[in-house]
Design a protein around this motif. Structure first.
Motif, PDB file in Angstrom:
ATOM      1  N   ASP A 260       1.056  -1.015   0.046  1.00 20.59           N
ATOM      2  CA  ASP A 260      -0.111  -0.302   0.286  1.00 20.59           C
ATOM      3  C   ASP A 260       0.928   1.342   0.007  1.00 20.59           C
ATOM      4  N   ALA A 261       1.907   1.263  -0.844  1.00 23.60           N
ATOM      5  CA  ALA A 261       3.193   2.367  -0.892  1.00 23.60           C
ATOM      6  C   ALA A 261       1.917   3.392  -1.607  1.00 23.60           C
ATOM      7  N   GLU A 262       0.513   3.848  -1.606  1.00 24.19           N
ATOM      8  CA  GLU A 262       0.274   5.122  -2.715  1.00 24.19           C
ATOM      9  C   GLU A 262      -0.537   5.831  -1.624  1.00 24.19           C
ATOM     10  N   ASN A 263      -0.563   5.097  -0.069  1.00 25.43           N
ATOM     11  CA  ASN A 263      -1.305   5.450   0.522  1.00 25.43           C
ATOM     12  C   ASN A 263      -0.464   5.131   2.499  1.00 25.43           C
ATOM     13  N   ASN A 264       0.283   4.384   2.490  1.00 22.94           N
ATOM     14  CA  ASN A 264       0.326   4.438   3.586  1.00 22.94           C
ATOM     15  C   ASN A 264       2.484   4.593   3.215  1.00 22.94           C
ATOM     16  N   THR A 265       2.389   5.760   3.729  1.00 25.84           N
ATOM     17  CA  THR A 265       3.382   6.972   3.073  1.00 25.84           C
ATOM     18  C   THR A 265       5.159   6.502   5.286  1.00 25.84           C
ATOM     19  N   ALA A 266       4.138   6.366   5.707  1.00 22.06           N
ATOM     20  CA  ALA A 266       4.817   6.879   6.721  1.00 22.06           C
ATOM     21  C   ALA A 266       6.123   6.167   7.246  1.00 22.06           C
ATOM     22  N   MET A 267       7.316   6.877   7.516  1.00 27.15           N
ATOM     23  CA  MET A 267       8.737   6.054   7.660  1.00 27.15           C
ATOM     24  C   MET A 267       9.434   6.467   9.117  1.00 27.15           C
ATOM     25  N   PRO A 268       9.672   5.887  10.241  1.00 35.27           N
ATOM     26  CA  PRO A 268      10.903   5.758  11.335  1.00 35.27           C
ATOM     27  C   PRO A 268      11.697   7.176  10.498  1.00 35.27           C
ATOM     28  N   PRO A 269      11.835   8.372  12.048  1.00 37.39           N
ATOM     29  CA  PRO A 269      12.000   9.499  11.557  1.00 37.39           C
ATOM     30  C   PRO A 269      13.744   9.310  11.018  1.00 37.39           C
ATOM     31  N   ALA A 270      14.149   8.324  11.493  1.00 32.76           N
ATOM     32  CA  ALA A 270      16.290   8.795  11.536  1.00 32.76           C
ATOM     33  C   ALA A 270      15.730   7.988   9.538  1.00 32.76           C
ATOM     34  N   PHE A 271      14.565   7.443   9.445  1.00 27.74           N
ATOM     35  CA  PHE A 271      15.125   6.646   7.501  1.00 27.74           C
ATOM     36  C   PHE A 271      14.748   8.335   7.460  1.00 27.74           C
ATOM     37  N   LEU A 272      13.782   9.265   7.975  1.00 31.39           N
ATOM     38  CA  LEU A 272      13.693   9.892   6.783  1.00 31.39           C
ATOM     39  C   LEU A 272      14.779  10.825   6.750  1.00 31.39           C
ATOM     40  N   MET A 273      15.820  11.061   8.110  1.00 38.79           N
ATOM     41  CA  MET A 273      16.533  12.045   8.422  1.00 38.79           C
ATOM     42  C   MET A 273      17.531  11.677   7.355  1.00 38.79           C
ATOM     43  N   GLN A 274      17.816  10.420   7.094  1.00 42.85           N
ATOM     44  CA  GLN A 274      18.367   9.681   6.027  1.00 42.85           C
ATOM     45  C   GLN A 274      18.591  10.867   4.715  1.00 42.85           C
ATOM     46  N   GLN A 275      16.937   9.957   4.756  1.00 48.59           N
ATOM     47  CA  GLN A 275      16.770  10.586   2.861  1.00 48.59           C
ATOM     48  C   GLN A 275      16.945  12.009   2.853  1.00 48.59           C
ATOM     49  N   MET A 276      17.009  12.921   3.196  1.00 46.06           N
ATOM     50  CA  MET A 276      16.746  14.529   3.810  1.00 46.06           C
ATOM     51  C   MET A 276      18.678  14.730   3.285  1.00 46.06           C
ATOM     52  N   ALA A 277      19.062  13.477   4.232  1.00 44.50           N
ATOM     53  CA  ALA A 277      20.845  14.310   4.350  1.00 44.50           C
ATOM     54  C   ALA A 277      20.897  13.344   2.412  1.00 44.50           C
ATOM     55  N   TRP A 278      20.868  12.456   2.307  1.00 46.71           N
ATOM     56  CA  TRP A 278      21.093  12.070   1.327  1.00 46.71           C
ATOM     57  C   TRP A 278      20.476  13.641  -0.150  1.00 46.71           C
ATOM     58  N   ARG A 279      19.600  13.630   0.454  1.00 46.59           N
ATOM     59  CA  ARG A 279      18.657  14.636  -0.943  1.00 46.59           C
ATOM     60  C   ARG A 279      19.580  16.072  -0.920  1.00 46.59           C
ATOM     61  N   GLU A 280      19.929  16.404   0.527  1.00 41.74           N
ATOM     62  CA  GLU A 280      20.749  17.724   0.176  1.00 41.74           C
ATOM     63  C   GLU A 280      22.496  17.515  -0.393  1.00 41.74           C
ATOM     64  N   ALA A 281      22.979  16.111   0.241  1.00 43.56           N
ATOM     65  CA  ALA A 281      24.342  16.249  -0.615  1.00 43.56           C
ATOM     66  C   ALA A 281      24.338  15.686  -2.900  1.00 43.56           C
ATOM     67  N   LEU A 282      22.974  15.188  -2.864  1.00 43.40           N
ATOM     68  CA  LEU A 282      22.793  15.292  -3.764  1.00 43.40           C
ATOM     69  C   LEU A 282      22.538  16.522  -4.947  1.00 43.40           C
ATOM     70  N   ASP A 283      21.737  17.518  -3.592  1.00 38.87           N
ATOM     71  CA  ASP A 283      21.655  18.336  -4.551  1.00 38.87           C
ATOM     72  C   ASP A 283      23.269  19.515  -4.521  1.00 38.87           C
ATOM     73  N   GLU A 284      24.466  19.223  -3.467  1.00 36.52           N
ATOM     74  CA  GLU A 284      25.432  19.738  -3.414  1.00 36.52           C
ATOM     75  C   GLU A 284      26.426  19.161  -3.824  1.00 36.52           C
ATOM     76  N   ALA A 285      26.519  18.560  -4.872  1.00 40.84           N
ATOM     77  CA  ALA A 285      26.941  17.465  -5.364  1.00 40.84           C
ATOM     78  C   ALA A 285      27.632  18.109  -6.611  1.00 40.84           C
ATOM     79  N   ALA A 286      28.706  18.364  -6.213  1.00 36.84           N
ATOM     80  CA  ALA A 286      29.265  19.548  -7.355  1.00 36.84           C
ATOM     81  C   ALA A 286      29.522  19.062  -9.113  1.00 36.84           C
ATOM     82  N   ASP A 287      29.997  18.226  -8.856  1.00 40.95           N
ATOM     83  CA  ASP A 287      30.706  16.898  -9.991  1.00 40.95           C
ATOM     84  C   ASP A 287      30.193  15.573  -9.687  1.00 40.95           C
TER      85      ASP A 287
END
Length: 172
Positions: free
Chosen positions: A84-111
């Motif tokens: 039920d991935a469309e309706n159940n997107t609840a994730m543990p906070p640590a996982f969400l924090m890791q996702q945010m850190a990865w997204r920031e790292a991707l945004d900041e990647a220069a090369d």
């Protein structure tokens, strides 16, 4: 064989996450040889149509069992734990924090090197998550937790797709 058999039964395999890839490939080739529409050319249109349905069914099952994420999701469903991935997107906070850190790292990647390093890090974590999924399904028999792990892996897979798109842009 019945068209409505589950994929594992169709391939004569136990309902486990861990499976022998070579055996799966061997069973797929044997099933394809058995149901391939070319074998039924002389038996008429109805037999060929049925053979085509079987060939499609075998190929779909093979793709699902071959892919660890799809196999895990399928086992969860078989064990009564809907993804039920469309309706159940609840994730543990640590996982969400890791996702945010990865997204920031991707945004900041220069090369490309920085993006590739991030991809390697994410791939390592994805492999560990697949191992945990296998343990949840085969050892702990915890389908609800396995379903949450599948949903998390779906997030990671989408992020890896974003990484690949970023690499393509950098290569262009």
């Amino acid at each position: 064989m019945k068209l409505d058999d589950d994929d594992f039964t169709l391939f004569g395999l136990p309902q486990r996450f861990a499976l022998d890839a070579a055996l799966l490939d061997q069973r797929w080739r044997a099933l394809q040889a058995e149901v391939h529409p070319d074998r039924f050319v002389s038996e008429g249109t109805a037999a060929q149509r049925l053979a085509m349905q079987w060939a499609v069914r075998v190929n779909e099952a093979y793709r699902r069992l071959k892919n660890p994420l799809q196999r895990g999701a399928y086992l969860c469903e078989l064990r009564g734990a809907s993804i039920d991935a469309e309706n159940n997107t609840a994730m543990p906070p640590a996982f969400l924090m890791q996702q945010m850190a990865w997204r920031e790292a991707l945004d900041e990647a220069a090369d490309a090197a920085a993006v590739e390093a991030l991809d390697a890090e994410v791939a390592t974590e994805a492999s560990a998550m697949v191992e945990r999924l296998g343990a949840l399904l085969d050892d702990a028999q915890d389908a609800p937790q396995a379903a949450q792990q599948v949903r998390a892996l779906m997030f990671v897979q989408r992020f890896r797709d974003d990484i690949q798109r970023r690499l393509e842009l950098l290569d262009a």
